[in-house]
Design an enzyme around this catalytic site. Sequence first.
Site, mmCIF file in Angstrom:
data_model
loop_
_atom_site.group_PDB
_atom_site.id
_atom_site.type_symbol
_atom_site.label_atom_id
_atom_site.label_comp_id
_atom_site.label_asym_id
_atom_site.label_seq_id
_atom_site.Cartn_x
_atom_site.Cartn_y
_atom_site.Cartn_z
ATOM 1 N N CYS A 144 101.815 52.847 105.868
ATOM 2 C CA CYS A 144 100.442 52.361 105.801
ATOM 3 C C CYS A 144 100.061 52.287 104.334
ATOM 4 O O CYS A 144 99.738 53.309 103.713
ATOM 5 C CB CYS A 144 99.502 53.281 106.575
ATOM 6 S SG CYS A 144 97.767 52.815 106.418
ATOM 7 N N GLY A 145 100.098 51.093 103.762
ATOM 8 C CA GLY A 145 99.792 50.931 102.340
ATOM 9 C C GLY A 145 98.371 51.333 102.006
ATOM 10 O O GLY A 145 98.117 51.980 100.980
ATOM 11 N N HIS A 146 97.430 50.947 102.867
ATOM 12 C CA HIS A 146 96.045 51.312 102.552
ATOM 13 C C HIS A 146 95.846 52.815 102.710
ATOM 14 O O HIS A 146 95.013 53.414 102.017
ATOM 15 C CB HIS A 146 95.065 50.507 103.413
ATOM 16 C CG HIS A 146 94.651 51.120 104.712
ATOM 17 N ND1 HIS A 146 95.372 50.976 105.882
ATOM 18 C CD2 HIS A 146 93.578 51.886 105.040
ATOM 19 C CE1 HIS A 146 94.758 51.610 106.866
ATOM 20 N NE2 HIS A 146 93.660 52.178 106.382
ATOM 21 N N ASP A 304 93.463 44.224 111.023
ATOM 22 C CA ASP A 304 93.371 44.823 109.702
ATOM 23 C C ASP A 304 92.273 44.141 108.901
ATOM 24 O O ASP A 304 92.264 42.917 108.752
ATOM 25 C CB ASP A 304 94.713 44.687 108.967
ATOM 26 C CG ASP A 304 94.981 45.866 108.060
ATOM 27 O OD1 ASP A 304 94.024 46.560 107.689
ATOM 28 O OD2 ASP A 304 96.157 46.092 107.711
ATOM 29 N N GLY A 309 98.837 46.742 103.233
ATOM 30 C CA GLY A 309 99.679 47.139 102.109
ATOM 31 C C GLY A 309 101.153 46.919 102.355
ATOM 32 O O GLY A 309 101.841 46.247 101.572
ATOM 33 N N SER A 310 101.684 47.468 103.450
ATOM 34 C CA SER A 310 103.102 47.270 103.746
ATOM 35 C C SER A 310 103.390 45.817 104.088
ATOM 36 O O SER A 310 104.476 45.300 103.796
ATOM 37 C CB SER A 310 103.533 48.185 104.898
ATOM 38 O OG SER A 310 102.725 47.984 106.045
#
Length: 388
Positions: A144-146, A304, A309-310
Amino acid sequence: MHPKPLSVCTKAAYTDNPFLPSSLHEPKSGRLLASFQLPQRDVSPLGACYAGHDQNSCIFSTVELHTAGEPFRIVTSGLPHMPGSTVIERRTWLKHNADSIHTALMLEPRGHADMYGGYLTDPVSASADLGVIFIHNEGYSDHCGHGVIALCTAAVELGWVIPTQPETRVGIDAPCGFIEAFMQWDGRHAGDVRFINVPSFILHRDVTVTTPLFGEVSGDIAYGGAFYFYIDGAKHGLTVCEENVEELKRFGGDVKIAANAAIPVEHPMILEVNHIYGAIIHSAPRHEGSTQANCCIFANCQVDRLPTGSGTAGRVAQLYLRGQLHRNLVLVNESIIGSVFKAKVLGETKIGEIDAIIPEVSGRASIVGFANWVVDVRDPLTHGFLMR
């Protein structure tokens, strides 16, 4: 009591703070202030019951953030001890022994259909400051990038690591592997976060799936910490904007289900990463300065709010490996609400025999609140419910 960000880190400042990890130790390598070793407790079906509380109830403390509009709830205390030498082993233990914690904290009445969060856990590698298990409306995610950006922001602003100028490093162990993040810090205020992502690559090119509602849909399956099916929205008359969210949700959900049914995926090095997490639809941007816009539909038709992010990391890999993005260029990725992430290629690598890249992704998060959540097994809705 709401804790305030502190610029000077001392043990006394954090001892009684429920929104910080449960115990403290001396800084590791001059960086780490807070220990993420959660004390072992008796495990109820909903988590760890605090001493002195009714055995029917549990309390979970959280820090609430958003990254470019997408919520992220960090669970800092109340969790049971999670055995395992890797983050994935701990996640597997949770699935079998305390799975209802994520539904209680993500779904209504404490959350909502598009809620996202993470459990703090011990680091498992020497370079990491903390570990995390990502959670959402359907269960658990590999990356989870965020969430990485939110965790880094909380760690610096709340003193979980000792801040340094002009950037503070935070090492994070996630199910997809080790991630190194850096937050801008001027001594008083937090800024953007950039993180060096896990190696990202295209697994399958030009694949086609047949969906019940939209017919044949073609695209690439790429990995940026999770597997995504990438689709050109223009080919299906779709533009990424708020007004089209319901159509994007139906389209992305349909494609994700069809792709998982038709196309097996497996990470060459992490065999537990073996499903398509979401569908990402891209189109022309609406705002000047953006390269593109995209919308990710993931988990159980979750939308989202940010550029993912990913998913942005996977998109950079897809474009670069197809010769459509030069190494010295920055992808400015716009979300469905207009917020942006920036990403670029740092280098090339290999995952087994697969060509891959090392991407860097950047964005910003903000702390919006602190909470204590009571989960009482006598409440008939204590496990949460999903409603759209």
